[in-house]
Design a protein around this motif. Structure first.
Motif, PDB file in Angstrom:
ATOM      1  N   THR A 184     -46.509  84.123 -33.927  1.00  0.00           N
ATOM      2  CA  THR A 184     -47.648  82.599 -33.154  1.00  0.00           C
ATOM      3  C   THR A 184     -47.162  81.481 -33.529  1.00  0.00           C
ATOM      4  N   ASN A 237     -47.165  87.243 -23.619  1.00  0.00           N
ATOM      5  CA  ASN A 237     -47.586  86.488 -24.625  1.00  0.00           C
ATOM      6  C   ASN A 237     -47.457  88.410 -25.847  1.00  0.00           C
ATOM      7  N   TYR A 241     -50.246  78.736 -23.120  1.00  0.00           N
ATOM      8  CA  TYR A 241     -49.218  78.719 -22.078  1.00  0.00           C
ATOM      9  C   TYR A 241     -49.394  77.486 -20.989  1.00  0.00           C
ATOM     10  N   TYR A 258     -49.831  77.442 -30.399  1.00  0.00           N
ATOM     11  CA  TYR A 258     -51.097  78.007 -30.405  1.00  0.00           C
ATOM     12  C   TYR A 258     -52.408  76.657 -31.131  1.00  0.00           C
TER      13      TYR A 258
END
Length: 356
Positions: free
Chosen positions: A81, A270, A280, A297
């Motif tokens: 992540t 993802n 995004y 993130y």
């Protein structure tokens, strides 16, 4: 036991509030101390919303997270992540490798190659530094001469990771729109005279040139945030007389304003990345196809509380305010529970079998 970084900024206060509300055992820790690994003894997981605006975080946060994960601790954000956080250079290669619909992007590591490319391509193009949020380090090279000037600077004295004049202009724009106060504006003036620790200690950006295709006609972008199997989205309008939407503060929350293809693509990528949580940013090409500009993130959680609902991974819609930070900790708790159950099953004696 969950360890939560002791700051109250960002996601931390939401996580603490969730633990208090649900009776989840937790411990506040100081990730900036040299004995952080010792502080984490007896803990099952660490949650830390590290920031691109703190030079210390960008110096060691990803290394600490990777080290803890290698030692068997669950972390948020985990390496999948966070390793590419605030790093557009890393994101380019990652998104291309997994087949994501990335806006066409070019990277050069020598001045000669970058200048040769500028002689052969068409303009305008978007020039970016690898870090920065809210479009703070994004510039439009309208002509070849502007691109060459940026390239020479990139391989010369470089760029400050935070441009004080551009920051002040943005604060002034938001002040005029009533989106920030006088104190924030004065802080921007102060940064011209007294640089922050970040400005003084973060290295200058140099040694590379990063360009993306400029796609005309985009009056907004779409931001989709995926947390596990849930996602919410909003639309950000571009600034007046500008091409940048990120950080504009002009947000549309209406579900009808969101192209569902962006949500579907965010879920797909993802899953491919195996990320716990990613935002995004999408724009649309000249054939109206959604393309990813960048990922992150980290985001400002309160901005998403006004969304009127969220999607599950199968695109089922659920009305109601998204609880993004609650979802983060719930997913982590589920992961810990699954690990405990798997460990218990491994320790159950297997029945003896005899050959027939």
């Amino acid at each position: 036991m969950i360890a939560i970084e002791q700051q109250d900024s960002g996601f931390h206060r939401y996580w603490v509030a969730y633990c208090l509300r649900k009776g989840i055992p937790f411990k506040r820790v100081d990730c900036y101390r040299s004995d952080i690994v010792e502080q984490l003894r007896g803990c099952d997981a660490l949650m830390w919303h590290f920031s691109h605006q703190d030079y210390r975080d960008m110096l060691f946060a990803r290394q600490l997270i990777l080290s803890l994960a290698a030692g068997g601790m669950k972390v948020f954000p985990d390496p999948a992540t966070s390793w590419h956080f605030d790093d557009k250079v890393g994101q380019k290669y990652l998104l291309e490798a997994v087949g994501a619909p990335l806006v066409p992007t070019w990277l050069f590591y020598t001045e000669r190659e970058a200048l040769a490319w500028s002689d052969a391509t068409r303009f305008p193009k978007v020039f970016k530094l690898r870090g920065g949020s809210g479009a703070s380090n994004v510039m439009l090279a309208r002509t070849r001469s502007e691109a060459r000037r940026l390239i020479r600077r990139a391989f010369g004295r470089g760029f400050s990771p935070r441009r004080a004049w551009a920051d002040l202009k943005e604060r002034w724009r938001k002040y005029r729109l009533g989106k920030t106060g006088a104190a924030d504006l004065l802080k921007g003036f102060g940064r011209l005279l007294l640089p922050s620790d970040f400005d003084r200690l973060h290295p200058r950006e140099k040694g590379y040139a990063y360009f993306q295709e400029f796609i005309p006609g985009n009056t907004f972008d779409v931001r989709v945030v995926v947390v596990g199997n849930r996602a919410c989205a909003l639309r950000r309008n571009v600034r007046r007389n500008d091409f940048r939407a990120s950080g504009s503060g002009e947000i549309v929350y209406d579900r009808a304003a969101i192209d569902p293809r962006c949500v579907e693509e965010a879920f797909r990528i993802n899953r491919r990345l195996g990320a716990q949580c990613l935002a995004y940013d999408f724009v649309f090409d000249t054939q109206n196809r959604p393309l990813i500009v960048e990922i992150s993130y980290g985001f400002t959680a309160p901005a998403y509380e006004k969304c009127d609902g969220y999607w599950l991974g199968d695109m089922t819609w659920h009305a109601g305010s998204p609880a993004l930070c609650d979802w983060m900790i719930e997913d982590l708790l589920d992961t810990l529970q699954n690990r405990r159950e798997a460990s218990e099953n491994d320790n159950v004696p297997k029945p003896e079998t005899r050959p027939i």
